[in-house]
Design a protein around this motif. Sequence first.
Motif, short mmCIF file in Angstrom:
data_model
loop_
_atom_site.label_atom_id
_atom_site.label_comp_id
_atom_site.label_asym_id
_atom_site.label_seq_id
_atom_site.Cartn_x
_atom_site.Cartn_y
_atom_site.Cartn_z
N GLN A 33 3.05 6.34 -2.94
CA GLN A 33 2.53 4.98 -2.80
C GLN A 33 3.68 3.98 -2.90
O GLN A 33 3.96 3.29 -1.96
CB GLN A 33 1.46 4.68 -3.86
CG GLN A 33 0.83 3.30 -3.72
CD GLN A 33 0.11 3.09 -2.40
OE1 GLN A 33 -0.61 3.95 -1.91
NE2 GLN A 33 0.32 1.94 -1.80
N CYS A 126 -2.81 0.75 1.84
CA CYS A 126 -2.16 1.70 0.93
C CYS A 126 -1.55 2.81 1.77
O CYS A 126 -1.84 2.93 2.97
CB CYS A 126 -3.15 2.26 -0.08
SG CYS A 126 -4.42 3.35 0.58
N ASN A 130 -2.30 8.61 0.36
CA ASN A 130 -2.84 8.44 -0.98
C ASN A 130 -4.37 8.49 -0.94
O ASN A 130 -5.06 7.48 -0.96
CB ASN A 130 -2.35 7.10 -1.56
CG ASN A 130 -2.66 6.95 -3.03
OD1 ASN A 130 -3.54 7.62 -3.56
ND2 ASN A 130 -1.94 6.07 -3.69
N LEU A 133 -6.49 6.67 -3.76
CA LEU A 133 -6.57 5.22 -3.63
C LEU A 133 -7.45 4.83 -2.43
O LEU A 133 -8.22 3.88 -2.51
CB LEU A 133 -5.18 4.61 -3.51
CG LEU A 133 -5.08 3.09 -3.62
CD1 LEU A 133 -5.77 2.56 -4.87
CD2 LEU A 133 -3.62 2.66 -3.58
N TYR A 137 -10.76 2.44 -2.78
CA TYR A 137 -11.04 1.23 -2.00
C TYR A 137 -12.38 1.34 -1.28
O TYR A 137 -13.14 0.36 -1.22
CB TYR A 137 -9.91 0.94 -1.02
CG TYR A 137 -8.64 0.47 -1.67
CD1 TYR A 137 -8.66 -0.27 -2.86
CD2 TYR A 137 -7.41 0.76 -1.12
CE1 TYR A 137 -7.49 -0.71 -3.45
CE2 TYR A 137 -6.24 0.32 -1.72
CZ TYR A 137 -6.28 -0.41 -2.88
OH TYR A 137 -5.13 -0.84 -3.47
#
Length: 168
Positions: A33, A126, A130, A133, A137
Amino acid sequence: MLTVELASAADAATILGLRHAAEDWLFARGIDQWTPREVPLTTVAAQIEAGEFHVARRDPRGPLVAALRLIGSDPIIWTERDEPACYVHGLVIDRREAGTGLGTLVLDWASEQTRREGRSLLRLDCAETNGALRSYYMNQGFSYVGRREFADGSSWFSVALFEKSTDR
């Protein structure tokens, strides 16, 4: 309760400290990230000076527990997008607050702030790799709307693009 306000110059080192802790946590887990120490203090200070950084506290006089940049345009990542939107970058929470719902509160604040500014979309991105993540979201009500690839010499990387409506 959460208090969110514009960051001041005095917050720069704390914001960078939160980011360093997040970078180290990500790196230790092999999560692609942020590159550790890629953002210098001078960059954070300039972003604060530009009025981009906001900080969050659980208590108005308490320590910073989160920070994020909320900006009105992002032409490098969000090319060819004309809709009125705000863009979240550098969202970071104190690692001791992980799992407390703080990220949701900060994103809710960003959505409300975007709506108050008369913009209909809140956007963020992002690393495409990832997965955790990306799922987070999506669980926060964002929709995946595409990707953007970047080349840097012999390497490349891709970001996943997400947005959510600020209309109620």
